[in-house]
Design a protein around this motif. Sequence first.
Motif, PDB file in Angstrom:
ATOM      1  N   THR A  57     -36.131  -9.568  18.544  1.00 23.01           N
ATOM      2  CA  THR A  57     -36.082  -8.145  18.855  1.00 23.01           C
ATOM      3  C   THR A  57     -37.502  -7.591  18.924  1.00 23.01           C
ATOM      4  OG1 THR A  57     -33.929  -7.927  17.774  1.00 23.01           O
ATOM      5  CG2 THR A  57     -35.186  -5.893  18.132  1.00 23.01           C
ATOM      6  N   SER A  58     -38.322  -7.999  17.977  1.00 29.79           N
ATOM      7  CA  SER A  58     -39.747  -7.657  17.999  1.00 29.79           C
ATOM      8  C   SER A  58     -40.501  -8.678  17.165  1.00 29.79           C
ATOM      9  CB  SER A  58     -39.991  -6.242  17.469  1.00 29.79           C
ATOM     10  OG  SER A  58     -39.571  -6.118  16.122  1.00 29.79           O
ATOM     11  N   GLY A  59     -41.809  -8.694  17.327  1.00 29.29           N
ATOM     12  CA  GLY A  59     -42.631  -9.663  16.615  1.00 29.29           C
ATOM     13  C   GLY A  59     -42.968 -10.861  17.483  1.00 29.29           C
ATOM     14  N   ASP A  60     -43.775 -11.763  16.925  1.00 29.22           N
ATOM     15  CA  ASP A  60     -44.249 -12.916  17.691  1.00 29.22           C
ATOM     16  C   ASP A  60     -44.278 -14.177  16.846  1.00 29.22           C
ATOM     17  OD1 ASP A  60     -44.949 -12.153  20.452  1.00 29.22           O
ATOM     18  OD2 ASP A  60     -46.256 -10.704  19.458  1.00 29.22           O
ATOM     19  N   VAL A  61     -44.200 -15.315  17.547  1.00 35.25           N
ATOM     20  CA  VAL A  61     -44.302 -16.636  16.942  1.00 35.25           C
ATOM     21  C   VAL A  61     -45.453 -17.375  17.619  1.00 35.25           C
ATOM     22  CG1 VAL A  61     -43.129 -18.805  16.424  1.00 35.25           C
ATOM     23  CG2 VAL A  61     -41.801 -16.675  16.560  1.00 35.25           C
ATOM     24  N   TYR A  62     -46.311 -18.009  16.811  1.00 39.23           N
ATOM     25  CA  TYR A  62     -47.466 -18.746  17.336  1.00 39.23           C
ATOM     26  C   TYR A  62     -47.436 -20.187  16.825  1.00 39.23           C
ATOM     27  CZ  TYR A  62     -49.353 -14.163  18.538  1.00 39.23           C
ATOM     28  OH  TYR A  62     -49.531 -12.911  19.064  1.00 39.23           O
ATOM     29  N   LEU A  63     -47.726 -21.112  17.723  1.00 42.89           N
ATOM     30  CA  LEU A  63     -47.851 -22.525  17.382  1.00 42.89           C
ATOM     31  C   LEU A  63     -49.290 -22.941  17.636  1.00 42.89           C
ATOM     32  CD1 LEU A  63     -46.232 -25.127  16.545  1.00 42.89           C
ATOM     33  CD2 LEU A  63     -46.070 -25.617  19.004  1.00 42.89           C
ATOM     34  N   GLU A  64     -50.011 -23.264  16.577  1.00 48.64           N
ATOM     35  CA  GLU A  64     -51.436 -23.584  16.671  1.00 48.64           C
ATOM     36  C   GLU A  64     -52.196 -22.518  17.471  1.00 48.64           C
ATOM     37  OE1 GLU A  64     -52.016 -28.294  16.123  1.00 48.64           O
ATOM     38  OE2 GLU A  64     -51.339 -27.706  18.120  1.00 48.64           O
ATOM     39  N   GLY A  65     -51.882 -21.268  17.201  1.00 49.64           N
ATOM     40  CA  GLY A  65     -52.580 -20.163  17.836  1.00 49.64           C
ATOM     41  C   GLY A  65     -52.062 -19.758  19.200  1.00 49.64           C
ATOM     42  N   GLU A  66     -51.147 -20.547  19.770  1.00 53.32           N
ATOM     43  CA  GLU A  66     -50.578 -20.238  21.081  1.00 53.32           C
ATOM     44  C   GLU A  66     -49.262 -19.472  20.903  1.00 53.32           C
ATOM     45  OE1 GLU A  66     -48.636 -22.468  25.005  1.00 53.32           O
ATOM     46  OE2 GLU A  66     -49.513 -23.647  23.369  1.00 53.32           O
ATOM     47  N   ARG A  67     -49.154 -18.347  21.565  1.00 53.36           N
ATOM     48  CA  ARG A  67     -47.925 -17.554  21.486  1.00 53.36           C
ATOM     49  C   ARG A  67     -46.784 -18.274  22.193  1.00 53.36           C
ATOM     50  NH1 ARG A  67     -45.402 -13.550  24.589  1.00 53.36           N
ATOM     51  NH2 ARG A  67     -44.373 -11.885  23.383  1.00 53.36           N
ATOM     52  N   ILE A  68     -45.700 -18.527  21.463  1.00 56.00           N
ATOM     53  CA  ILE A  68     -44.555 -19.220  22.054  1.00 56.00           C
ATOM     54  C   ILE A  68     -43.314 -18.334  22.079  1.00 56.00           C
ATOM     55  CG2 ILE A  68     -45.404 -21.513  21.436  1.00 56.00           C
ATOM     56  CD1 ILE A  68     -43.383 -21.520  19.101  1.00 56.00           C
ATOM     57  N   THR A  69     -43.467 -17.071  21.730  1.00 55.38           N
ATOM     58  CA  THR A  69     -42.354 -16.127  21.783  1.00 55.38           C
ATOM     59  C   THR A  69     -41.766 -16.095  23.191  1.00 55.38           C
ATOM     60  OG1 THR A  69     -43.687 -14.775  20.287  1.00 55.38           O
ATOM     61  CG2 THR A  69     -41.645 -13.804  21.107  1.00 55.38           C
ATOM     62  N   GLY A  70     -40.438 -16.247  23.281  1.00 55.85           N
ATOM     63  CA  GLY A  70     -39.772 -16.162  24.581  1.00 55.85           C
ATOM     64  C   GLY A  70     -39.621 -17.480  25.311  1.00 55.85           C
ATOM     65  N   LEU A  71     -40.240 -18.547  24.821  1.00 58.04           N
ATOM     66  CA  LEU A  71     -40.057 -19.853  25.449  1.00 58.04           C
ATOM     67  C   LEU A  71     -38.670 -20.406  25.130  1.00 58.04           C
ATOM     68  CD1 LEU A  71     -43.472 -21.685  24.848  1.00 58.04           C
ATOM     69  CD2 LEU A  71     -42.761 -20.250  26.784  1.00 58.04           C
ATOM     70  N   THR A  72     -38.186 -21.295  25.971  1.00 66.87           N
ATOM     71  CA  THR A  72     -36.881 -21.922  25.739  1.00 66.87           C
ATOM     72  C   THR A  72     -37.000 -22.987  24.649  1.00 66.87           C
ATOM     73  OG1 THR A  72     -37.232 -23.695  27.347  1.00 66.87           O
ATOM     74  CG2 THR A  72     -36.326 -21.600  28.177  1.00 66.87           C
ATOM     75  N   PRO A  73     -35.859 -23.378  24.040  1.00 63.61           N
ATOM     76  CA  PRO A  73     -35.911 -24.439  23.034  1.00 63.61           C
ATOM     77  C   PRO A  73     -36.561 -25.719  23.558  1.00 63.61           C
ATOM     78  CG  PRO A  73     -33.801 -23.323  22.913  1.00 63.61           C
ATOM     79  CD  PRO A  73     -34.511 -22.775  24.125  1.00 63.61           C
ATOM     80  N   ARG A  74     -36.268 -26.087  24.787  1.00 59.48           N
ATOM     81  CA  ARG A  74     -36.861 -27.318  25.326  1.00 59.48           C
ATOM     82  C   ARG A  74     -38.369 -27.179  25.495  1.00 59.48           C
ATOM     83  NH1 ARG A  74     -35.452 -32.048  27.156  1.00 59.48           N
ATOM     84  NH2 ARG A  74     -36.690 -33.092  28.758  1.00 59.48           N
ATOM     85  N   GLN A  75     -38.825 -26.024  25.952  1.00 62.10           N
ATOM     86  CA  GLN A  75     -40.269 -25.803  26.083  1.00 62.10           C
ATOM     87  C   GLN A  75     -40.963 -25.877  24.726  1.00 62.10           C
ATOM     88  OE1 GLN A  75     -39.941 -21.994  28.094  1.00 62.10           O
ATOM     89  NE2 GLN A  75     -40.675 -22.859  30.029  1.00 62.10           N
ATOM     90  N   ILE A  76     -40.329 -25.307  23.717  1.00 63.42           N
ATOM     91  CA  ILE A  76     -40.897 -25.350  22.368  1.00 63.42           C
ATOM     92  C   ILE A  76     -40.874 -26.770  21.832  1.00 63.42           C
ATOM     93  CG2 ILE A  76     -40.564 -24.552  19.993  1.00 63.42           C
ATOM     94  CD1 ILE A  76     -39.529 -21.899  21.204  1.00 63.42           C
TER      95      ILE A  76
END
Length: 256
Positions: A57-76
Motif C-alpha cells: 500500500t505504501s513503503g519500499d523494499v530494497y535488495l542490496e540498495g536496489e528498490r524492488i518494490t512492485g517487481l513480480t515474484p519471479r523477478q525478485i
Amino acid sequence: MTAILETRGLTKVFGGVVAVKDVSFQLHKGELLALIGPNGAGKSTCFNMLMGQLPVTSGDVYLEGERITGLTPRQIWRKGVGRTFQITATYASMTVIENVQMALMSHHGEILRFLPFATRMHRDEALALLDMVGMANQAERHSAVLAYGDLKRMELAIALAHTPKLLLMDEPTAGMAPKERVALMQLTADIVRDRGVSVLFTEHDMDVVFAHSHRIMVLNRGELIAEGNAEQIRNNPMVQDVYLGGGTVFASEGAQ
C-alpha cells in the motif's frame, strides 16, 4: 555497509484493515533474523510483500540498495531471493532428486527446452544440495512418501538451488516434531555461517527463535514493537504482555 534487505515504512491495508503498518528494518549479510508475533500479527503479509506476492500500500523494499518494490515474484527470485513456505510446495509425483533437478533447471533457464532429459541433468549438483541438507540417502524416494520433516529439508535444498543471497523462511518448522525443529534450524544456521546467506524467518517456537537467531523482531497488530537479541526480547515487558499476558516469555511449543 549496504543491507542485503531493507524495508522503509512498509504498509499494507486491506479495505479498512491495516494489516502491516510502517514496518522498517534492515537485514545484513550472514544474519539470521527472526520475525515473531502472535497469529494475525502480519508476519505472512510482510513476507508476501517482500516477495512481490502482495502489492504494498505504501513503503519500499530494497535488495542490496536496489528498490524492488512492485517487481513480480519471479523477478525478485531472479535477483537472488529464495523462499520456503508454511506448507511445503513440492512435486509429490517426483522423486526427491527430481524435485531438486527441476529447481536447478529453472535456475539455468532450461525448463522447457530440456524437459525430456530432466532426469539426467544436474544430478551431481542436486545430490550435493541434498547432501547439504542430509537427504542424499533418500534421493530416489518419491516425495509423496516422505515424513514431513524430510519434506521441509527437501524444500530447503530446492530453495538453495538458486544460490540465493537472501532466504525467506515462513514458519520453517511448522508441523515438525521438537527434535526435527532443532535439527532444521541448526542446519539453517550452518548454511548461514558457511555460505553467507542472509535469512529472515518467522517462527512460533520460542526455543528455536532464542537458540538460533542473531536478532529478533516482534510484530503485533501489524507494527514492530520490539527488536533485539534473545535476552533483550525475553525480558521485554511489552513482548511478555503480547505473548503471555504479562508472564515471562519462556520457550513454548505453540506460543501464539
